[in-house]
Every structure is written in structure tokens, then in C-alpha cells.
Design a protein around this motif. Structure first.
Motif, short mmCIF file in Angstrom:
data_model
loop_
_atom_site.label_atom_id
_atom_site.label_comp_id
_atom_site.label_asym_id
_atom_site.label_seq_id
_atom_site.Cartn_x
_atom_site.Cartn_y
_atom_site.Cartn_z
N GLU A 1 -77.38 -16.87 17.99
CA GLU A 1 -78.67 -17.47 18.33
C GLU A 1 -78.39 -18.80 19.01
O GLU A 1 -77.52 -19.56 18.57
CB GLU A 1 -79.50 -17.66 17.06
CG GLU A 1 -80.88 -18.22 17.28
CD GLU A 1 -81.64 -18.39 15.98
OE1 GLU A 1 -82.82 -18.78 16.06
OE2 GLU A 1 -81.07 -18.15 14.90
N VAL A 15 -75.87 -15.36 13.61
CA VAL A 15 -77.06 -14.85 12.94
C VAL A 15 -76.72 -14.56 11.48
O VAL A 15 -75.55 -14.44 11.10
CB VAL A 15 -77.58 -13.56 13.62
CG1 VAL A 15 -78.00 -13.83 15.05
CG2 VAL A 15 -76.53 -12.45 13.57
N THR A 41 -78.71 -9.38 9.37
CA THR A 41 -79.20 -8.88 10.65
C THR A 41 -78.32 -7.75 11.17
O THR A 41 -78.79 -6.87 11.90
CB THR A 41 -79.22 -10.04 11.68
OG1 THR A 41 -79.99 -11.12 11.15
CG2 THR A 41 -79.83 -9.59 13.00
#
Length: 203
Positions: free
Chosen positions: A12, A131, A135
Motif C-alpha cells: 500500500e 498489507v 489480505t
């Protein structure tokens, strides 16, 4: 090519500006203190689009579209070499260049601008973070049951994130296709099976 892609974001991108530094940069941009602004990606300029309107900007086409900019130079594909090529004939020694960058950015562009005699200001504008491992739980299961035929990775930070979330033995047991040699080097150092390296970022 006949594959069924399974999207699994591994990293991210988050802002990493020092608030005081961001205020200084915005003020200096608004006053025209920089001769050039070089944006290696849209993440580099996402906090600045409203004060870039009058600046002489060098960036890629995708960055220009994403930030709704009208740059001095719009590169089909941004790279350090391409940015330096367009600046070199126009550059005057001592000019000030703003180069917002990622926390893990390479020094090729900074070094190239230094060689041109630029006064380079290169604040950290963003960083990548892994992440949450949850996930990638589905990917873990698919690798375990053998339903994934290959894994593609686009950055060294994505390699690091996968290694945090996925059992190394599972990841090492599947062919890895990397975007660029820097990513491939990171994967090889981690003991992963690099089966191919792509050198283009588009079809």
C-alpha cells in the motif's frame, strides 16, 4: 495469454511528507522558487497538484492525467534517463529542482541532476507499506493446494511483503515473473524461483 489472473495487492502506498517540509514546498512552489519540478510518479505529486499549475514540470503521461497537469514535458514512459534527456539541453547550472520521491527511491535521477549542476531538493513524499497478512490468506491457500501456476511481482517492496505474509516454501515452489531487474534481484536474494523478467511496463 490464457491465464486467469488473481489480483492480490501486496503493498500500500501512503503519504510520508513531513508536515513542515510539505508546507515549505507548497509555499516555494507558489512563489516560483523552483526552476523545475520532476515527478517520478503520481504519488510524488498527489499533495501538490494545486500549486504545480505554474511550475515547469517533467512527468510521465499517466502522472499528468492522474493529477490533471499540463507539464512542460510529458514522457510516454517515465524513467530517470528519459527525464535527464529532456532536461539536459535546457538546463542551466545552479537551477533549483524539486524532486519529491519515495522513501525507497533509487539515486539515479538525483545523481544525474547533480551532474547537471542542479540544486536538488528531494523530500520524501510517500512510502510503501506491507498489507496485512490476512489480505493474502486466499493466496496462501491457493499456493498450498497448487492452484496457482505463477506469481507476478512488480517491485522489491512487494517481494518483501509477500515474504512476510506467505510461507517461504510455498512461494519458492512456484515460478516468479518479475517486472524489472531490481525486483528480480530482490527475489533471487530471497531464494525465490525467478522464471522470467519483464522489461516493459505496458502491453
Amino acid at each position: 495469454a490464457g491465464f486467469a489472473p488473481i489480483e492480490a495487492p501486496a503493498i500500500e502506498v501512503v503519504p510520508a511528507w513531513n508536515p513542515i517540509e510539505l508546507e515549505w514546498v507548497r509555499r516555494d512552489l507558489a512563489s516560483g522558487a523552483f526552476d523545475w519540478v520532476v515527478l517520478p510518479s503520481q504519488n510524488a505529486g498527489v499533495m501538490l497538484p494545486d500549486v504545480l499549475a505554474q511550475a515547469r514540470v517533467v512527468c510521465g503521461s499517466q502522472t499528468a492525467r492522474a493529477l490533471e497537469l499540463h507539464p512542460e514535458f510529458r514522457l510516454d514512459r517515465f524513467s530517470a534517463a528519459a527525464a535527464l534527456d529532456v532536461l539536459r539541453p535546457l538546463f542551466v547550472r545552479g537551477q533549483r529542482v524539486l524532486l519529491p520521491r519515495g522513501a525507497a527511491g533509487r539515486d539515479e535521477l538525483t545523481d544525474g541532476l547533480d551532474a547537471l549542476g542542479a540544486v536538488v531538493y528531494a523530500p520524501i513524499a510517500y512510502k510503501t507499506v506491507a498489507v496485512d497478512a490476512s489480505t493474502l490468506r486466499d493466496v496462501n491457500e491457493r499456493l498450498r493446494n497448487g492452484s496457482i501456476g505463477a506469481v507476478t511481482v512488480c517491485s522489491p517492496s512487494a517481494v518483501d511483503s509477500l515474504l512476510l505474509a506467505i510461507d517461504h516454501t510455498l512461494l519458492a515452489g512456484v515460478p516468479l515473473v518479475c517486472l524489472g531487474e531490481t525486483t528480480a534481484d530482490a527475489a533471487r536474494q530471497a531464494g525465490l524461483n525467478v522464471a522470467g523478467v519483464g522489461d516493459r511496463t505496458s502491453m
